[in-house]
Design an enzyme around this catalytic site. Structure first.
Site, PDB file in Angstrom:
ATOM      1  N   HIS A   1     -26.226   7.763  22.413  1.00  0.00           N
ATOM      2  CA  HIS A   1     -26.387   6.664  23.356  1.00  0.00           C
ATOM      3  C   HIS A   1     -25.326   5.593  23.098  1.00  0.00           C
ATOM      4  O   HIS A   1     -25.364   4.905  22.073  1.00  0.00           O
ATOM      5  CB  HIS A   1     -27.790   6.075  23.184  1.00  0.00           C
ATOM      6  CG  HIS A   1     -28.175   5.072  24.208  1.00  0.00           C
ATOM      7  ND1 HIS A   1     -28.824   3.898  23.901  1.00  0.00           N
ATOM      8  CD2 HIS A   1     -28.026   5.072  25.567  1.00  0.00           C
ATOM      9  CE1 HIS A   1     -29.063   3.216  24.999  1.00  0.00           C
ATOM     10  NE2 HIS A   1     -28.591   3.904  26.026  1.00  0.00           N
TER      11      HIS A   1
ATOM     12  N   GLU B   1     -23.456   9.611  25.942  1.00  0.00           N
ATOM     13  CA  GLU B   1     -23.769   8.802  27.124  1.00  0.00           C
ATOM     14  C   GLU B   1     -23.027   7.484  27.023  1.00  0.00           C
ATOM     15  O   GLU B   1     -22.929   6.890  25.946  1.00  0.00           O
ATOM     16  CB  GLU B   1     -25.278   8.558  27.198  1.00  0.00           C
ATOM     17  CG  GLU B   1     -25.742   7.807  28.447  1.00  0.00           C
ATOM     18  CD  GLU B   1     -25.736   6.286  28.291  1.00  0.00           C
ATOM     19  OE1 GLU B   1     -25.931   5.585  29.311  1.00  0.00           O
ATOM     20  OE2 GLU B   1     -25.519   5.788  27.163  1.00  0.00           O
TER      21      GLU B   1
ATOM     22  N   HIS C   1     -21.717  -1.717  28.737  1.00  0.00           N
ATOM     23  CA  HIS C   1     -23.097  -1.600  29.212  1.00  0.00           C
ATOM     24  C   HIS C   1     -23.518  -2.812  30.034  1.00  0.00           C
ATOM     25  O   HIS C   1     -23.917  -2.684  31.186  1.00  0.00           O
ATOM     26  CB  HIS C   1     -24.063  -1.416  28.040  1.00  0.00           C
ATOM     27  CG  HIS C   1     -25.492  -1.370  28.468  1.00  0.00           C
ATOM     28  ND1 HIS C   1     -26.296  -2.495  28.515  1.00  0.00           N
ATOM     29  CD2 HIS C   1     -26.264  -0.342  28.892  1.00  0.00           C
ATOM     30  CE1 HIS C   1     -27.497  -2.158  28.953  1.00  0.00           C
ATOM     31  NE2 HIS C   1     -27.508  -0.858  29.195  1.00  0.00           N
TER      32      HIS C   1
END
Length: 243
Positions: free
Chosen positions: A6, A34, A49
């Site tokens: 992640h 990801e 993000h």
């Protein structure tokens, strides 16, 4: 259970940095990585993000208000006096291409466009992926169904996952017309039956601790997750589960 990183190895290293991605890439049993993409003011695809820069960099405000050059001058604190920079998608692909081309790693690109509509981002990323011949190594995901349908129009064979918190909400979006073949729920929010999940790849994500926090020592019960229908798990600390 298939394990994904992640935002890279984002507990041991600053999230969404080339170091975090490099450390993830070195995990030979990792299924994939990801990450998140947004557009700079001058149209470059950046790895970030949050829509704002404040949490992870020394910058302030929204990423979309800065040019590539300005963003590259911002610093990400990596501890002990070390500094990282915000990567571009091209830089990430340069790093991962050996494994992506070999078929030993996948890359999940989350289009961060549910709060800010980045016009043209779908065309930019599909064009770049095809230019590099990486179509079979990429998974596209988003909370925004219209964006995923546009990806499908641009690449009919694209692997697409719809994001939401609950599995029921992911399935609701698909039944409402989102052309996705996988669902990406929060791992504690599996509220659908195995029959309802039948035929879908279920890539569940967790938030948890991020650099520079310390590991909690807690380990997830992957067997219990599989029983609920989860096929893949996207973790901040993948190195605790695969080598």
């Amino acid at each position: 259970m298939r394990i994904w990183a992640h935002r890279g190895c984002s507990l041991r290293f600053p999230e969404n940095t080339l170091t975090a991605f490099r450390k993830a890439m070195e995990l030979k049993d990792l299924t994939g990585i990801e990450t998140d993409i947004q557009l700079s003011k001058d149209g470059h695809m950046m790895i970030m993000h949050d829509e704002t820069l404040d949490r992870t960099t020394d910058g302030k405000g929204e990423l979309r208000n800065y040019t590539l050059e300005e963003l590259k001058n911002m610093k990400i604190d990596a501890g002990e006096g070390r500094v990282e920079r915000i990567p571009t998608v091209e830089e990430l692909l340069d790093l991962l291409e050996p494994r992506l081309n070999a078929g030993t790693l996948k890359l999940n690109l989350e289009l961060k466009n549910s709060n800010i509509r980045y016009e043209g981002m779908e065309q930019k990323i599909v064009e770049l992926v095809h230019k590099r011949g990486l179509e079979n190594a990429i998974v596209y995901s988003s909370f925004y169904g219209k964006s995923l349908n546009l990806i499908r129009e641009l690449d009919y064979e694209a692997e697409i996952g719809i994001l939401d918190r609950y599995t029921s909400d992911c399935l609701f979006k698909i039944r409402g017309g989102v052309n996705a073949d996988a669902i990406h729920p929060e791992f504690r929010s599996i509220d659908s039956t195995l029959d309802e999940l039948q035929g879908y790849t279920v890539r569940a994500w967790g938030s948890g601790r991020l650099f520079p926090e310390e590991p909690s020592g807690h380990r997830l019960n992957l067997t219990a997750m599989e029983v609920k229908g989860i096929t893949d798990i996207i973790l901040n600390e993948p190195e605790a589960y695969v080598s």
